[in-house]
Design an enzyme around this catalytic site. Sequence first.
Site, short mmCIF file in Angstrom:
data_model
loop_
_atom_site.label_atom_id
_atom_site.label_comp_id
_atom_site.label_asym_id
_atom_site.label_seq_id
_atom_site.Cartn_x
_atom_site.Cartn_y
_atom_site.Cartn_z
CE LYS A 182 -22.90 13.29 40.63
NZ LYS A 182 -23.08 12.60 41.93
CG HIS A 192 -26.85 18.95 44.28
ND1 HIS A 192 -26.35 20.17 43.85
CD2 HIS A 192 -25.81 18.08 44.18
CE1 HIS A 192 -25.07 20.03 43.51
NE2 HIS A 192 -24.72 18.77 43.70
CD GLU A 203 -25.49 13.28 47.53
OE1 GLU A 203 -25.53 13.84 46.41
OE2 GLU A 203 -26.44 12.64 48.00
#
Length: 426
Positions: free
Chosen positions: A66, A195, A275
Amino acid sequence: MTNVDVNTRVERVEKLPPVSNQIQEKIDAFGHEDNAFAIGNLGDIIRKHRIWKECFPRIEPFYAVKCNDVDPVIRILADMGLSFDCASKIEIQKILDLGVDPSRIIYANTFKQSSFLKYAAEKGVSLMTFDCEDELEKIKKVYPEAKLVLRICPQSNYKVKFHLGRKFGCHPLRTSELFQVARRLQLNVIGVSFHVGSGCLETGAFAEAIEQSREVFDIGLAMGFNMHLLDIGGGFPGKKIQNVETNITFKEIGRVANKSLDKYFPGNNVRIIAEPGRYYVASAFTIAVNIITKKIVMDEEIVQPNSTECGDDPTTENKPVRMYVINDGIYGCFFECFIDPRCYVPSHFKSIDKELYNSTIWGPTCDALDLIIDNVKLPDLSTGDWIYFKDMGAYSFPTISTFNNMPRVNEFYTCERQLWEEVYQP
């Protein structure tokens, strides 16, 4: 590795000149054309991967598609052996079309459309995240063989620019409830993810989140799940120009995170992934824009935010403000300026000893929200002049819209030959 035909669009050079020279060369080459354009340095991405392997030898990077999904970027990342974090069917399809094995993809969106989930099942993309009971019920119905990773919302007072916990993640105190639901549904939970938030400002956020993950990990083990994966998410800085709010570096995050991983997840029994998105691509892109209009107004003539009157602040000194409208904006590559004003720093071709003036830079659309940067000091510029912005590789191209049908920036790609040949053997 074998060279790929699509990357014939990448200019390979022995040594790259400064980016200002590259921009000037493009301006000279295209003469009368004044559309905005971007220069992507793929060698910068290759260097970033070197640093990742040095700082995080235990952690497998799953690049966040993304963040920047232009073909040359995801292709060279795939050819370097990276895995991928995908958030939708189209993102999964893009990565599979590169020849990436489904095992190198994590479907890291905790809210999955059923048809997208079905597509993941058909393609064998089994690794995916969840954070609520409804998602587990959906997975049981559509893809019961999936390998599930419970995303938690770390509880922390450490500073980050954008907290994600309001939307994503399960509170650590509620994880046992979700483990119970997964066990009732006979689903396969294999790990924990988190996250810390986008734009981490303190390295301690990673240490605290890893410690909390260990506690959740142990709950899963105690309930009979074969827990063997930890996903430490993203939040890693990628700009060359340091954020004024923090002096932390990627290497400092690495030192803190590695220390915590060695303490709470020692040995090699747990697979650790991450990530990263902006870390890999932010500094790889520079965008050059043309000033299409210059407008000079006085301070007292400007309607201030949340005000209906001009010059309503008696303390404001009435000085001229140079307003510059450029040919890309928040509906183009500058979307982050909408949520993070002053996140990009403009550069120019004027002499550094020129007098500086209070200036504002606007995007080209018919929307007063299309503001790039306010109250920035610049030399006196003119319509037709070029300015440029570095560190533009993250969350720029994927957010481009068709509002006002403004032209999309042209893209040019380059790479130093020696770095290119590290990936593609001659």
